[in-house]
Design an enzyme around this catalytic site. Structure first.
Site, short mmCIF file in Angstrom:
data_model
loop_
_atom_site.label_atom_id
_atom_site.label_comp_id
_atom_site.label_asym_id
_atom_site.label_seq_id
_atom_site.Cartn_x
_atom_site.Cartn_y
_atom_site.Cartn_z
N LYS A 76 -3.57 1.69 -1.03
CA LYS A 76 -3.12 0.39 -0.52
C LYS A 76 -3.57 0.09 0.91
CE LYS A 76 0.78 0.08 -3.68
NZ LYS A 76 0.32 -0.74 -4.81
N ASP A 124 3.00 11.25 -3.67
CA ASP A 124 2.31 9.98 -3.85
C ASP A 124 2.77 9.05 -2.73
OD1 ASP A 124 1.45 7.45 -4.49
OD2 ASP A 124 1.89 7.62 -6.64
N PHE A 159 6.70 5.39 -10.17
CA PHE A 159 5.53 4.54 -10.44
C PHE A 159 4.33 5.19 -9.79
CE2 PHE A 159 2.29 1.44 -10.21
CZ PHE A 159 2.45 0.69 -11.36
#
Ligand code: PMP
Length: 704
Positions: A550, A521, A436
């Site tokens: 985030k 990532d 993802f």
């Protein structure tokens, strides 16, 4: 068009009077309504999607204090009565509490016309009894008397006619300053009192719920009068008669949430605001917050509007959250939850961390967005900090995670053409099955998950995938045109999948040997989440590029970044990549503070230690429904046996037990609390998980 808000329109009536207050407090109290109006009281109510207007501000006639009050109260009573009969909800904001006699007389008249047989009730939220039996001269009587007058005791001028309350329908909440005579009188009359001690014991919200339930059952309609001196003077200094201790302002705000949707509430009054005593507008802001909360929509309406007016690209769990602090969040109904998913790791520092909120507020009031057309005095400090903390020569700041991933892909492609010598438009990016990386059309082109991809093509060429955890497969997939291998050190959305030991190191070796960039990532795994600053550090790997997001925004803003050395980053020249909001001073200021917190409080080490603890506790759970427990640091997945249940069902049962989690990939329960979580809170979560799994098991159909 869906019906937006069936709630009654709010009509605010100001009463510019301090006539019932001691002489020295009168001018201040009389200013109250105008100060509140200018501070934006109407907008505070309209923010809830409610119709609201400032109907008028009533001015006393020019007469000596005692003579001026009764006519003012008559006008007020008439205005309130008219507003109620017109189907509106009057909100009276006034200087001192003597106005209550006018407000409630008017409300009672309206109530009597609507339901001649029904009783009227009053919920009186106040530190003082205001039923005074003391005799201190006329004005002092007036000052103290509204409740007494309403009950038909003393000062006939205020009660005027026979519209009297029955003491059995009066409830006082928050009493902490009453003389003996008053206490005796209230007891003799049978007025129900919830004093401060009871509130301390049971919680204000519970007490208010009980009080409104009682009045709803016993009356045809009732009013609520809030004297601001019920609040702790530290939170509401702007009152005329402060009484020490009291209810914290935010607790009162939460406790009255949705009050204006009570079907039997006929009017609301907020009195005793004396701006002359206010400290940095604290009390004015509290009154705005109080009325914003009291007029807030309920969870059913909010869910309905979201569904009817929003795209259906999410299927949220039922609670409608209103606020959070540390590891807890609360919903519209006042239910508290332990947050065990922290907004997919975005809230690593807990909700509303005071240092982060302060950095946000300070910077928001100074300079928030300037665009990269100019330098600003915050971004350089963030860039330097990222350099110091992660050791990369340069960072490119953007907003959301997917933008940082896009940045990495662009950097890798350009690097391939300009440095590696890949022919034009032939560069390849390899990612992993189950990845993802975000939702742009390029990035979903890399996805193996049908729901993320289907119907969104065509995708750009040069996007490949290999199985996650299989270094040999990566080696086999690399061609002379491969620009980069993009990988999550631990797959998050893919189900908290931890690859075999040594996987990332083997990939790093392969990438180095074959001239391919390794890009990690770490949007979810970075910033201490897995027990190290970066999850790649577990394998002793230094990727060529790192993507952060985030938690970098401190749980307050979207802040992401791509980090790399000059040999990669310098493929970008002026004007060739960017974003209006990327690197804005507000974001930079918050991200700087977030990184400082992370280091100063050594949250990575905390995550490692508490993560080991949580994993061990979960491994001890004996539920036959558990297939696997895995993770690193406070980044843990609990996989349930999909033959019997799914993770969403467990999630729902955990919600009922006051724990927020989230499912992913159908069978995996994601456990990623804020890194500031306490061990005891993890114990609480484990207990709830055990209970939820037990309940699911009990509900399974028994084999014959
Ligand atoms: N990369 C990873 C590993 C993620 O987990 C996510 C979000 N879940 C993203 C990228 C995309 O971030 P955003 O939602 O901020 O675009």
């Amino acid at each position: 068009m869906p019906e937006m808000n069936a709630a009654r329109p709010i009509r605010i009536i100001g009463v510019a009077s301090g006539l019932g207050a001691p002489a020295w407090a009168r001018p201040g109290c009389a200013q109250g309504p105008e100060v509140l109006r200018r501070a934006g009281l109407v907008s505070a109510v309209r923010r809830n999607g409610r119709a609201a207007r400032w109907q008028e501000t009533l001015q006393p006639i020019d007469a000596p204090g005692a003579d001026a009050l009764p006519p003012l109260l008559n006008v007020l009573a008439e205005r309130v009565e008219r507003a109620v009969l017109a189907g509106a909800l009057p909100v009276v904001v006034g200087g001192d509490q003597s106005i209550a006699a006018g407000t409630w007389r008017g409300a009672m008249h309206a109530a009597a016309q609507r339901a001649p047989e029904g009783d009227f009730g009053l919920l009186w939220i106040d530190a003082h009894a205001d039923a005074h039996t003391r005799r201190g001269g006329e004005v002092c009587n007036l000052a103290a008397m509204p409740l007494a007058a309403l009950l038909g005791l003393h000062v006939a001028a205020l009660s005027e006619d026979d519209a009297h309350l029955h003491a059995r329908n009066v409830i006082i909440v928050g009493l902490r300053s009453a003389d003996d005579d008053e206490t005796r009188l209230l007891r003799r009359l049978g007025v129900k009192v919830y004093d401060q001690q009871e509130i301390d014991r049971r919680g204000l919200r519970n007490v208010l719920e009980e009080a409104t339930r009682r009045l709803s059952a016993a009356t045809a309609s009732f009013g609520v009068s809030i004297d601001l001196d019920v609040v702790d003077p530290a939170d509401a200094p702007a009152v005329s008669t402060p009484a020490s201790y009291g209810i914290p302002g935010d607790v009162l705000c939460e406790a009255v949430r949705g009050l204006c949707d009570e079907p039997k509430l006929c009017a609301l009054e907020v009195a005793e605001f004396n701006p002359a005593h206010d400290v940095d507008d604290r009390t004015a802001r509290l009154v705005l917050a109080l009325l914003e909360s009291a007029t807030a929509a309920g969870e059913r309406d909010l869910r309905r509007w979201e569904y009817e007016c929003g795209a259906h690209n999410y299927r949220p769990l039922p609670p409608v959250l209103t606020h959070g602090r540390g590891c807890h969040v609360w919903d519209t109904e006042g239910r508290r939850y332990l947050d065990m998913m922290s907004a997919y790791s975005a809230v690593s520092f807990g909700h509303a961390h005071p240092r982060l909120v302060n950095a946000l507020i300070q910077q928001a009031g100074r300079l928030a967005v300037a665009s990269r057309a100019y330098h600003n005095d915050r971004l350089p400090l963030l860039l330097r900090k990222l350099h110091e903390v992660f050791g990369y020569e340069a960072a490119l700041p953007v907003n959301t995670g997917l933008e940082a991933v896009e940045t990495a892909i662009k950097a890798a492609r350009r690097w391939a053409y300009r440095v590696k010598g890949v022919p034009a438009d032939a560069a390849e990016i390899i990612a992993c099955d189950g990845n993802f990386h975000g939702r742009s059309t390029t990035i979903v082109g890399l996805s193996s998950i049908p729901e993320y991809r289907d119907g969104f093509g065509p995708f750009p060429p040069g996007l490949l995938r290999v199985p996650f955890g299989d270094a040999a497969a990566l080696a086999a997939a690399i061609t002379p045109n491969t620009a980069a291998f993009l990988v999550e050190p631990i797959q998050g959305e893919g189900g908290i999948v931890v690859p075999p030991a040594g996987y990332l190191a083997a990939c790093a070796d392969i990438c180095r040997e074959r001239g391919v960039l390794l890009i990690c990532d770490e949007v979810q795994t970075g910033l201490g989440r897995t027990g190290r600053l970066l999850a790649s550090q577990h394998d002793g790997v230094r990727p060529d590029g790192v993507i952060l997001g985030k938690a970098l925004g401190g749980g307050l803003l979207p802040v992401s970044a791509f980090l790399a050395d000059r040999r990669v980053m310098d493929v970008f020249g002026p004007g060739e990549h960017g974003s209006t909001f990327g690197g804005n001073p507000l974001a930079a200021s918050v991200a700087f503070e977030a990184l400082s917190l992370l280091l100063e409080e050594d949250l990575a080490a905390r995550s490692a230690e508490l993560g080991d603890y949580l994993l061990a506790r979960l491994h001890q759970l004996g539920s036959p429904l558990i297939r696997d427990v895995r993770g690193r640091g406070l980044f843990i997945g609990l996989e349930v046996d999909g033959r019997y249940t799914d993770a969403r069902q467990v999630c729902l049962k955990l919600l009922a037990r006051g724990v927020l989690t989230m499912d992913t990939r159908r069978t995996v329960l994601r456990l990623a609390p804020p890194l500031v979580v306490e061990r005891a809170q993890l114990d609480e979560a484990v207990l709830a998980i055990a209970g939820a799994l037990d309940e699911v098991e009990q509900e399974l159909p028994r084999a014959a």
